[in-house]
Design a protein around this motif. Sequence first.
Motif, PDB file in Angstrom:
ATOM      1  N   SER A  35       0.860  -1.186   0.000  1.00 56.48           N
ATOM      2  CA  SER A  35       0.000   0.000   0.000  1.00 56.48           C
ATOM      3  C   SER A  35       0.894   1.233   0.000  1.00 56.48           C
ATOM      4  O   SER A  35       2.082   1.159   0.324  1.00 56.48           O
ATOM      5  CB  SER A  35      -0.935   0.016   1.212  1.00 56.48           C
ATOM      6  N   TYR A  36       0.301   2.355  -0.371  1.00 57.25           N
ATOM      7  CA  TYR A  36       1.051   3.614  -0.391  1.00 57.25           C
ATOM      8  C   TYR A  36       0.094   4.756  -0.092  1.00 57.25           C
ATOM      9  O   TYR A  36      -1.031   4.778  -0.596  1.00 57.25           O
ATOM     10  CB  TYR A  36       1.709   3.835  -1.756  1.00 57.25           C
ATOM     11  N   GLU A  37       0.535   5.679   0.731  1.00 57.57           N
ATOM     12  CA  GLU A  37      -0.242   6.873   1.061  1.00 57.57           C
ATOM     13  C   GLU A  37       0.401   8.051   0.343  1.00 57.57           C
ATOM     14  O   GLU A  37       1.473   8.518   0.732  1.00 57.57           O
ATOM     15  CB  GLU A  37      -0.252   7.105   2.577  1.00 57.57           C
ATOM     16  N   SER A  45       5.496  10.234 -11.456  1.00 58.22           N
ATOM     17  CA  SER A  45       6.213   9.539 -10.378  1.00 58.22           C
ATOM     18  C   SER A  45       6.005   8.029 -10.484  1.00 58.22           C
ATOM     19  O   SER A  45       5.032   7.558 -11.072  1.00 58.22           O
ATOM     20  CB  SER A  45       5.722  10.019  -9.011  1.00 58.22           C
ATOM     21  N   THR A  46       6.926   7.286  -9.892  1.00 62.33           N
ATOM     22  CA  THR A  46       6.873   5.826  -9.864  1.00 62.33           C
ATOM     23  C   THR A  46       6.698   5.367  -8.423  1.00 62.33           C
ATOM     24  O   THR A  46       7.446   5.804  -7.542  1.00 62.33           O
ATOM     25  CB  THR A  46       8.168   5.225 -10.442  1.00 62.33           C
ATOM     26  N   ILE A  47       5.723   4.501  -8.192  1.00 59.10           N
ATOM     27  CA  ILE A  47       5.496   3.912  -6.867  1.00 59.10           C
ATOM     28  C   ILE A  47       5.885   2.443  -6.968  1.00 59.10           C
ATOM     29  O   ILE A  47       5.163   1.638  -7.556  1.00 59.10           O
ATOM     30  CB  ILE A  47       4.016   4.042  -6.439  1.00 59.10           C
ATOM     31  N   PHE A  61      -3.881  -9.583 -10.571  1.00 60.48           N
ATOM     32  CA  PHE A  61      -3.515  -8.434  -9.745  1.00 60.48           C
ATOM     33  C   PHE A  61      -4.772  -7.628  -9.473  1.00 60.48           C
ATOM     34  O   PHE A  61      -5.796  -7.798 -10.135  1.00 60.48           O
ATOM     35  CB  PHE A  61      -2.462  -7.548 -10.431  1.00 60.48           C
ATOM     36  N   LYS A  62      -4.672  -6.749  -8.487  1.00 55.78           N
ATOM     37  CA  LYS A  62      -5.759  -5.829  -8.187  1.00 55.78           C
ATOM     38  C   LYS A  62      -5.154  -4.605  -7.517  1.00 55.78           C
ATOM     39  O   LYS A  62      -4.312  -4.731  -6.628  1.00 55.78           O
ATOM     40  CB  LYS A  62      -6.775  -6.479  -7.252  1.00 55.78           C
ATOM     41  N   VAL A  63      -5.554  -3.438  -7.976  1.00 55.18           N
ATOM     42  CA  VAL A  63      -5.138  -2.174  -7.367  1.00 55.18           C
ATOM     43  C   VAL A  63      -6.416  -1.411  -7.050  1.00 55.18           C
ATOM     44  O   VAL A  63      -7.251  -1.219  -7.933  1.00 55.18           O
ATOM     45  CB  VAL A  63      -4.265  -1.336  -8.337  1.00 55.18           C
ATOM     46  N   TRP A  64      -6.601  -1.014  -5.806  1.00 52.49           N
ATOM     47  CA  TRP A  64      -7.766  -0.205  -5.472  1.00 52.49           C
ATOM     48  C   TRP A  64      -7.283   1.055  -4.769  1.00 52.49           C
ATOM     49  O   TRP A  64      -6.291   1.034  -4.050  1.00 52.49           O
ATOM     50  CB  TRP A  64      -8.817  -0.982  -4.695  1.00 52.49           C
ATOM     51  N   HIS A  65      -7.983   2.153  -5.046  1.00 51.14           N
ATOM     52  CA  HIS A  65      -7.484   3.450  -4.593  1.00 51.14           C
ATOM     53  C   HIS A  65      -8.618   4.422  -4.272  1.00 51.14           C
ATOM     54  O   HIS A  65      -9.731   4.286  -4.764  1.00 51.14           O
ATOM     55  CB  HIS A  65      -6.579   4.067  -5.670  1.00 51.14           C
ATOM     56  N   ASP A  66      -8.272   5.427  -3.464  1.00 53.58           N
ATOM     57  CA  ASP A  66      -9.160   6.549  -3.184  1.00 53.58           C
ATOM     58  C   ASP A  66      -9.291   7.401  -4.443  1.00 53.58           C
ATOM     59  O   ASP A  66      -8.563   7.184  -5.420  1.00 53.58           O
ATOM     60  CB  ASP A  66      -8.567   7.446  -2.087  1.00 53.58           C
ATOM     61  N   ALA A  67     -10.151   8.401  -4.387  1.00 52.27           N
ATOM     62  CA  ALA A  67     -10.160   9.441  -5.419  1.00 52.27           C
ATOM     63  C   ALA A  67      -8.834  10.189  -5.242  1.00 52.27           C
ATOM     64  O   ALA A  67      -8.607  10.808  -4.204  1.00 52.27           O
ATOM     65  CB  ALA A  67     -11.343  10.374  -5.223  1.00 52.27           C
ATOM     66  N   LEU A  68      -7.952  10.101  -6.225  1.00 50.33           N
ATOM     67  CA  LEU A  68      -6.579  10.584  -6.054  1.00 50.33           C
ATOM     68  C   LEU A  68      -6.347  12.001  -6.549  1.00 50.33           C
ATOM     69  O   LEU A  68      -5.281  12.563  -6.319  1.00 50.33           O
ATOM     70  CB  LEU A  68      -5.601   9.623  -6.736  1.00 50.33           C
ATOM     71  N   GLY A  69      -7.306  12.576  -7.235  1.00 48.59           N
ATOM     72  CA  GLY A  69      -7.156  13.949  -7.698  1.00 48.59           C
ATOM     73  C   GLY A  69      -7.639  14.112  -9.119  1.00 48.59           C
ATOM     74  O   GLY A  69      -7.537  13.202  -9.938  1.00 48.59           O
ATOM     75  N   ILE A 127      -1.125  13.328  -7.231  1.00 49.79           N
ATOM     76  CA  ILE A 127      -2.128  12.512  -6.544  1.00 49.79           C
ATOM     77  C   ILE A 127      -1.989  12.623  -5.025  1.00 49.79           C
ATOM     78  O   ILE A 127      -0.895  12.802  -4.494  1.00 49.79           O
ATOM     79  CB  ILE A 127      -2.082  11.029  -6.968  1.00 49.79           C
ATOM     80  N   THR A 128      -3.125  12.479  -4.359  1.00 52.93           N
ATOM     81  CA  THR A 128      -3.180  12.437  -2.901  1.00 52.93           C
ATOM     82  C   THR A 128      -4.233  11.411  -2.525  1.00 52.93           C
ATOM     83  O   THR A 128      -5.359  11.463  -3.025  1.00 52.93           O
ATOM     84  CB  THR A 128      -3.559  13.810  -2.315  1.00 52.93           C
ATOM     85  N   GLY A 129      -3.851  10.449  -1.678  1.00 50.62           N
ATOM     86  CA  GLY A 129      -4.788   9.429  -1.239  1.00 50.62           C
ATOM     87  C   GLY A 129      -4.112   8.092  -1.029  1.00 50.62           C
ATOM     88  O   GLY A 129      -2.905   7.954  -1.200  1.00 50.62           O
TER      89      GLY A 129
END
Length: 140
Positions: A35-37, A45-47, A61-69, A127-129
Amino acid sequence: MATVSGVNYTKITAEPVEHILPRDAHGRVRVMYDSYEASSLASGSTIQLWKLPVDARVIDFKVWHDALGSSSTLALGDAGDVDRLHAAAASSSAGIMIPAVGRIDTMAGYTYTAETIVSLTTGGAAITGTIHAYIMYVVD
């Protein structure tokens, strides 16, 4: 109407039986989670999420995220192809990235020939989230 056989079925029913790699028959599924905040993480950017071993065959695979911007995107891939597993997709609303159903592309059974870092690449805007992700692969 015909009866045909897949590549590995043909190998295991041949006389003599041909060798099948463990990742292709009776392999163990492995899972990595991360996970990443993000906080105003710049576009482009690269995460880094996972370091897959040599011969790892990706099966899910699965990636789930907040509304990031507004206008932001995420792509899932590696240094050789930033969207090898999933093309850039909008992340301005909360969402989930999964393999596209019925789509055969470079992700379907992709096997890494060297130890490889799999990562998300941001695009469009900062992005933020919170981002959560897992990857499933077979290696032995």
